[in-house]
Write a protein that holds these residues in place. Structure first.
Motif, mmCIF file in Angstrom:
data_model
loop_
_atom_site.group_PDB
_atom_site.id
_atom_site.type_symbol
_atom_site.label_atom_id
_atom_site.label_comp_id
_atom_site.label_asym_id
_atom_site.label_seq_id
_atom_site.Cartn_x
_atom_site.Cartn_y
_atom_site.Cartn_z
ATOM 1 N N GLU A 178 0.832 -1.206 0.000
ATOM 2 C CA GLU A 178 0.000 0.000 0.000
ATOM 3 C C GLU A 178 0.868 1.257 0.000
ATOM 4 O O GLU A 178 0.553 2.245 -0.677
ATOM 5 C CB GLU A 178 -0.921 -0.012 1.217
ATOM 6 C CG GLU A 178 -1.985 -1.107 1.167
ATOM 7 C CD GLU A 178 -2.822 -1.153 2.429
ATOM 8 O OE1 GLU A 178 -2.503 -0.380 3.374
ATOM 9 O OE2 GLU A 178 -3.782 -1.939 2.481
ATOM 10 N N THR A 179 1.971 1.217 0.754
ATOM 11 C CA THR A 179 2.888 2.364 0.774
ATOM 12 C C THR A 179 3.500 2.590 -0.600
ATOM 13 O O THR A 179 3.628 3.739 -1.066
ATOM 14 C CB THR A 179 3.996 2.130 1.814
ATOM 15 O OG1 THR A 179 3.406 1.904 3.097
ATOM 16 C CG2 THR A 179 4.919 3.329 1.899
ATOM 17 N N HIS A 180 3.872 1.495 -1.271
ATOM 18 C CA HIS A 180 4.427 1.626 -2.623
ATOM 19 C C HIS A 180 3.403 2.240 -3.574
ATOM 20 O O HIS A 180 3.758 3.088 -4.422
ATOM 21 C CB HIS A 180 4.857 0.251 -3.136
ATOM 22 C CG HIS A 180 6.128 -0.238 -2.517
ATOM 23 N ND1 HIS A 180 6.559 -1.539 -2.609
ATOM 24 C CD2 HIS A 180 7.071 0.404 -1.780
ATOM 25 C CE1 HIS A 180 7.699 -1.673 -1.976
ATOM 26 N NE2 HIS A 180 8.032 -0.512 -1.456
ATOM 27 N N GLU A 181 2.142 1.832 -3.442
ATOM 28 C CA GLU A 181 1.104 2.401 -4.300
ATOM 29 C C GLU A 181 0.939 3.900 -4.050
ATOM 30 O O GLU A 181 0.790 4.691 -4.995
ATOM 31 C CB GLU A 181 -0.218 1.671 -4.054
ATOM 32 C CG GLU A 181 -0.213 0.220 -4.541
ATOM 33 C CD GLU A 181 -1.510 -0.494 -4.216
ATOM 34 O OE1 GLU A 181 -2.391 0.147 -3.595
ATOM 35 O OE2 GLU A 181 -1.651 -1.678 -4.572
ATOM 36 N N MET A 182 0.959 4.297 -2.766
ATOM 37 C CA MET A 182 0.856 5.724 -2.443
ATOM 38 C C MET A 182 2.042 6.501 -3.006
ATOM 39 O O MET A 182 1.884 7.606 -3.536
ATOM 40 C CB MET A 182 0.781 5.899 -0.924
ATOM 41 C CG MET A 182 -0.503 5.362 -0.297
ATOM 42 S SD MET A 182 -0.509 5.532 1.507
ATOM 43 C CE MET A 182 -0.406 7.306 1.678
ATOM 44 N N VAL A 183 3.233 5.924 -2.898
ATOM 45 C CA VAL A 183 4.421 6.587 -3.445
ATOM 46 C C VAL A 183 4.304 6.727 -4.954
ATOM 47 O O VAL A 183 4.650 7.777 -5.532
ATOM 48 C CB VAL A 183 5.686 5.799 -3.059
ATOM 49 C CG1 VAL A 183 6.905 6.328 -3.808
ATOM 50 C CG2 VAL A 183 5.929 5.886 -1.556
ATOM 51 N N ASP A 184 3.794 5.682 -5.609
ATOM 52 C CA ASP A 184 3.634 5.743 -7.066
ATOM 53 C C ASP A 184 2.634 6.829 -7.460
ATOM 54 O O ASP A 184 2.864 7.583 -8.430
ATOM 55 C CB ASP A 184 3.174 4.382 -7.600
ATOM 56 C CG ASP A 184 4.255 3.315 -7.463
ATOM 57 O OD1 ASP A 184 5.436 3.690 -7.346
ATOM 58 O OD2 ASP A 184 3.905 2.116 -7.458
ATOM 59 N N ARG A 185 1.517 6.921 -6.717
ATOM 60 C CA ARG A 185 0.525 7.959 -7.034
ATOM 61 C C ARG A 185 1.102 9.355 -6.819
ATOM 62 O O ARG A 185 0.891 10.271 -7.624
ATOM 63 C CB ARG A 185 -0.726 7.761 -6.180
ATOM 64 C CG ARG A 185 -1.562 6.547 -6.581
ATOM 65 C CD ARG A 185 -2.945 6.617 -5.966
ATOM 66 N NE ARG A 185 -2.896 6.565 -4.514
ATOM 67 C CZ ARG A 185 -2.975 5.436 -3.809
ATOM 68 N NH1 ARG A 185 -3.088 4.273 -4.445
ATOM 69 N NH2 ARG A 185 -2.942 5.462 -2.499
ATOM 70 N N THR A 186 1.834 9.526 -5.719
ATOM 71 C CA THR A 186 2.451 10.829 -5.443
ATOM 72 C C THR A 186 3.469 11.184 -6.514
ATOM 73 O O THR A 186 3.553 12.339 -6.972
ATOM 74 C CB THR A 186 3.126 10.804 -4.061
ATOM 75 O OG1 THR A 186 2.162 10.455 -3.069
ATOM 76 C CG2 THR A 186 3.721 12.155 -3.723
ATOM 77 N N ASP A 187 4.237 10.199 -6.944
ATOM 78 C CA ASP A 187 5.225 10.449 -7.993
ATOM 79 C C ASP A 187 4.543 10.849 -9.301
ATOM 80 O O ASP A 187 5.032 11.738 -10.019
ATOM 81 C CB ASP A 187 6.069 9.189 -8.194
ATOM 82 C CG ASP A 187 7.182 9.403 -9.197
ATOM 83 O OD1 ASP A 187 8.101 10.195 -8.902
ATOM 84 O OD2 ASP A 187 7.133 8.774 -10.272
ATOM 85 N N ALA A 188 3.413 10.201 -9.600
ATOM 86 C CA ALA A 188 2.680 10.564 -10.824
ATOM 87 C C ALA A 188 2.185 12.003 -10.748
ATOM 88 O O ALA A 188 2.245 12.757 -11.741
ATOM 89 C CB ALA A 188 1.511 9.603 -11.022
ATOM 90 N N ARG A 189 1.688 12.402 -9.572
ATOM 91 C CA ARG A 189 1.227 13.788 -9.418
ATOM 92 C C ARG A 189 2.383 14.773 -9.572
ATOM 93 O O ARG A 189 2.233 15.845 -10.189
ATOM 94 C CB ARG A 189 0.580 13.954 -8.051
ATOM 95 C CG ARG A 189 -0.743 13.203 -7.913
ATOM 96 C CD ARG A 189 -1.274 13.305 -6.502
ATOM 97 N NE ARG A 189 -2.510 12.547 -6.343
ATOM 98 C CZ ARG A 189 -3.127 12.372 -5.178
ATOM 99 N NH1 ARG A 189 -2.602 12.895 -4.072
ATOM 100 N NH2 ARG A 189 -4.247 11.676 -5.118
ATOM 101 N N LEU A 190 3.532 14.433 -9.010
ATOM 102 C CA LEU A 190 4.702 15.305 -9.146
ATOM 103 C C LEU A 190 5.126 15.426 -10.607
ATOM 104 O O LEU A 190 5.527 16.513 -11.066
ATOM 105 C CB LEU A 190 5.856 14.759 -8.299
ATOM 106 C CG LEU A 190 5.699 14.892 -6.782
ATOM 107 C CD1 LEU A 190 6.854 14.187 -6.072
ATOM 108 C CD2 LEU A 190 5.656 16.362 -6.363
ATOM 109 N N GLN A 191 5.033 14.331 -11.336
ATOM 110 C CA GLN A 191 5.384 14.369 -12.759
ATOM 111 C C GLN A 191 4.446 15.307 -13.525
ATOM 112 O O GLN A 191 4.882 16.098 -14.379
ATOM 113 C CB GLN A 191 5.312 12.948 -13.346
ATOM 114 C CG GLN A 191 6.376 11.997 -12.829
ATOM 115 C CD GLN A 191 7.767 12.360 -13.304
ATOM 116 O OE1 GLN A 191 7.942 13.097 -14.284
ATOM 117 N NE2 GLN A 191 8.771 11.869 -12.594
ATOM 118 N N LYS A 192 3.144 15.233 -13.194
ATOM 119 C CA LYS A 192 2.181 16.124 -13.855
ATOM 120 C C LYS A 192 2.462 17.583 -13.514
ATOM 121 O O LYS A 192 2.424 18.467 -14.389
ATOM 122 C CB LYS A 192 0.765 15.755 -13.430
ATOM 123 C CG LYS A 192 0.285 14.422 -13.976
ATOM 124 C CD LYS A 192 -1.133 14.131 -13.519
ATOM 125 C CE LYS A 192 -1.623 12.791 -14.064
ATOM 126 N NZ LYS A 192 -3.014 12.487 -13.601
#
Length: 224
Positions: A174-188
């Motif tokens: 779950e932590t990895h998924e949250m990190v992935d979502r946050t990284d996607a937002r940062l990329q945007k």
């Protein structure tokens, strides 16, 4: 009689019995068992010395007229039986027979004259040896039951640890998924910033003209 000493000797006898079993197992497998031999002899010496001390204490109590010594006598006999059993297990069959039952060769046991049957004393002694072996097997079965219980508890503990690890693994996922979502937002957000930067760079000349016009009107207003 010193009950604490008797309890310690009882525990020592049980511990020595387990060591003797292991020593005999290695001996039967024709493996080296010298280290157990030394340990066992040392423990047997401690047991014999302790028994001698208890016997002296019990004799002193009887001489002093202590009324109730039956419990102490029973405990002393029980310890002596355990030590005799250890001595028997440390030797061969003949030594075991003599240690446990005494040397009875040359004697015969007869039943009533009606049947005129004579029992060979060696058969009787062998039967007693078989009884001893049966008791040893029963003790081993008890030890195996205890070992089985310990293994079962270890298995249950292992299952609990496995469940706990699964829970932690789920939290990590779950932590990895949250990190992935946050990284996607940062990329945007980074893409948007880059887009704005490019727009500002492309329209820089227009911005300069607008600023100069603004400055011109300000100066014109000041010098009128």
């Amino acid at each position: 009689m010193d009950t604490k000493l008797a309890s310690r000797l009882d525990i020592l006898a049980d511990n020595t019995l387990a060591t003797v079993y292991e020593r005999n197992r290695l001996r039967d497998l024709k493996l080296n068992y010298d280290k157990y031999e030394t340990q066992i002899q040392k423990k047997l010496t401690q047991l014999r010395d302790g028994l001698k001390t208890l016997e002296e204490q019990l004799a002193a109590e009887e001489e002093a007229g202590v009324a109730d010594t039956k419990t102490d006598e029973d405990k002393l006999v029980e310890l002596q039986v355990k030590v005799d059993k250890l001595d028997a297990l440390m030797g061969d069959a003949d030594q075991a027979r003599e240690a446990l039952f005494g040397n009875k060769r040359g004697k015969s046991v007869r039943f009533s004259p009606a049947n005129q049957m004579e029992v060979d004393p060696s058969d009787l002694e062998n039967g007693q040896i078989l009884q001893l072996q049966q008791r040893i097997i029963e003790d081993q079965d008890t030890n195996l039951d205890h070992l089985s219980d310990a293994i079962r508890r270890q298995r249950e503990l292992g299952l609990l640890i496995g469940d706990e690890l699964d829970t932690h693994a789920q939290l990590i996922d779950e932590t990895h998924e949250m990190v992935d979502r946050t990284d996607a937002r940062l990329q945007k957000a980074r893409k948007k910033l880059n887009y704005v930067g490019r727009k500002v760079k492309d329209n820089r000349s227009i911005c300069i003209v607008i600023v100069l016009i603004f400055v011109f009107f300000v100066l014109l207003a000041l010098f009128r």
